[in-house]
Motif scaffolding. Structure first.
Motif, PDB file in Angstrom:
ATOM      1  N   CYS A 140       0.871  -0.969   0.043  1.00 51.82           N
ATOM      2  CA  CYS A 140      -0.273   0.461  -0.057  1.00 51.82           C
ATOM      3  C   CYS A 140       0.715   0.849  -0.119  1.00 51.82           C
ATOM      4  N   THR A 142       0.234   4.651   2.126  1.00 54.58           N
ATOM      5  CA  THR A 142      -0.542   5.760   2.319  1.00 54.58           C
ATOM      6  C   THR A 142       0.715   6.202   3.539  1.00 54.58           C
ATOM      7  N   GLU A 268      -4.340   3.983  -1.440  1.00 56.93           N
ATOM      8  CA  GLU A 268      -4.077   3.331  -2.250  1.00 56.93           C
ATOM      9  C   GLU A 268      -2.935   2.220  -2.447  1.00 56.93           C
TER      10      GLU A 268
END
Length: 271
Positions: A140, A142, A268
């Motif tokens: 991810c 973030t 994301e």
């Protein structure tokens, strides 16, 4: 767009079905299931899939079922004469490649078990566990960090607690791990089950629940960190731990916590 709208196949493109589910027949005795679970609790498999004729999956059994039932019947009779069919959980979640992360997490919150299976190309089933979802966290992007994880009560026990009291704490607080008060050491359902099988010979000639903790068990040490890691960093760190359990400030972090934080809209996915 939140990553919860993505399918598990999109989020785990290379390892979606890479972990075979481990099964046990419903007619097997509990001493067999217990011996198997020692090796799989807290792994990518974590629980055993219960099957009937033609290897059809009908449920699941894990540490929770063992702990609940030895609390009711702490004798060798439970292991020698009870079958898996008598105590297994029928709420086995079978996924498809179109299942989204959000759907999976909602189901896990309802069942309080981070374990599901999915049909694979070999005609069998693969396992998706909380440990498996650390792969998603590791990929991810973030700025979400440990200091922003929701606070929760840290459940601890004391040296003079009996095993009965320790199990009551686990069951009453829906947790599989407890910290020894004022230390970094913990006990888990896996350690309890391992000790029952290897050290106490499935309760033969032992009054197990009345024993004091300090008479009975060796603990494991949680990893204590001081850096405020972001989600990807802590996921990568926990992914390679044999038994992921981290202490940050006054909080404990488990794979379950990583799974639940994946619902954040601030994440994301790199892909």
């Amino acid at each position: 767009m939140s990553i919860t709208s993505k399918t598990l196949k999109e989020l785990l493109p290379l390892s979606f079905t890479s972990t075979p589910a481990v099964s046990i027949r419903k007619e097997n005795k509990m001493w067999v299931a217990t011996g198997m679970l020692i090796h799989y609790l807290e792994s990518f498999t974590d629980s055993l899939v219960v099957t009937e004729d033609d290897e059809i999956p009908i449920g699941v059994i894990g540490g929770r079922e063992i702990i609940e039932n030895i609390f009711k019947n702490p004798t060798s009779d439970f292991f020698d004469n009870t079958t898996v069919e008598q105590i297994f959980d029928k709420n086995l979640v079978i996924l498809s490649e179109n299942t989204t992360l959000g759907e999976l997490l909602t189901t896990w919150k309802n069942t309080r078990r981070a374990f599901s299976i999915i049909p694979n190309h070999l005609g069998g089933y693969s396992a998706i566990s909380g440990r498996k979802l650390l792969e998603i966290g590791a990929n991810c992007v973030t700025d979400l960090s440990l200091s922003e994880f929701p606070e929760k009560n840290v459940i601890s026990f004391e040296k003079d607690n009996s095993i009965k009291e320790i199990i009551q704490l686990m069951l009453g607080n829906n947790t599989r791990k407890l910290l020894l008060k004022d230390t970094n050491y913990f006990i888990s359902d896996r350690l309890l089950i391992q000790s029952i099988a290897k050290d106490f010979d499935f309760f033969r000639n032992v009054k197990f629940l009345e024993r004091k903790f300090e008479e009975s068990f060796k603990l494991e040490e949680a990893t204590k960190i001081s850096k405020d890691m972001n989600l990807a960093e802590i996921s990568k760190m926990m992914y390679v731990m044999p038994h992921p359990y981290v202490i940050y400030r006054d909080q404990v972090i488990t794979p379950w916590d990583i799974c639940m934080i994946l619902e954040s809209d601030r994440i994301e996915f790199m892909g």
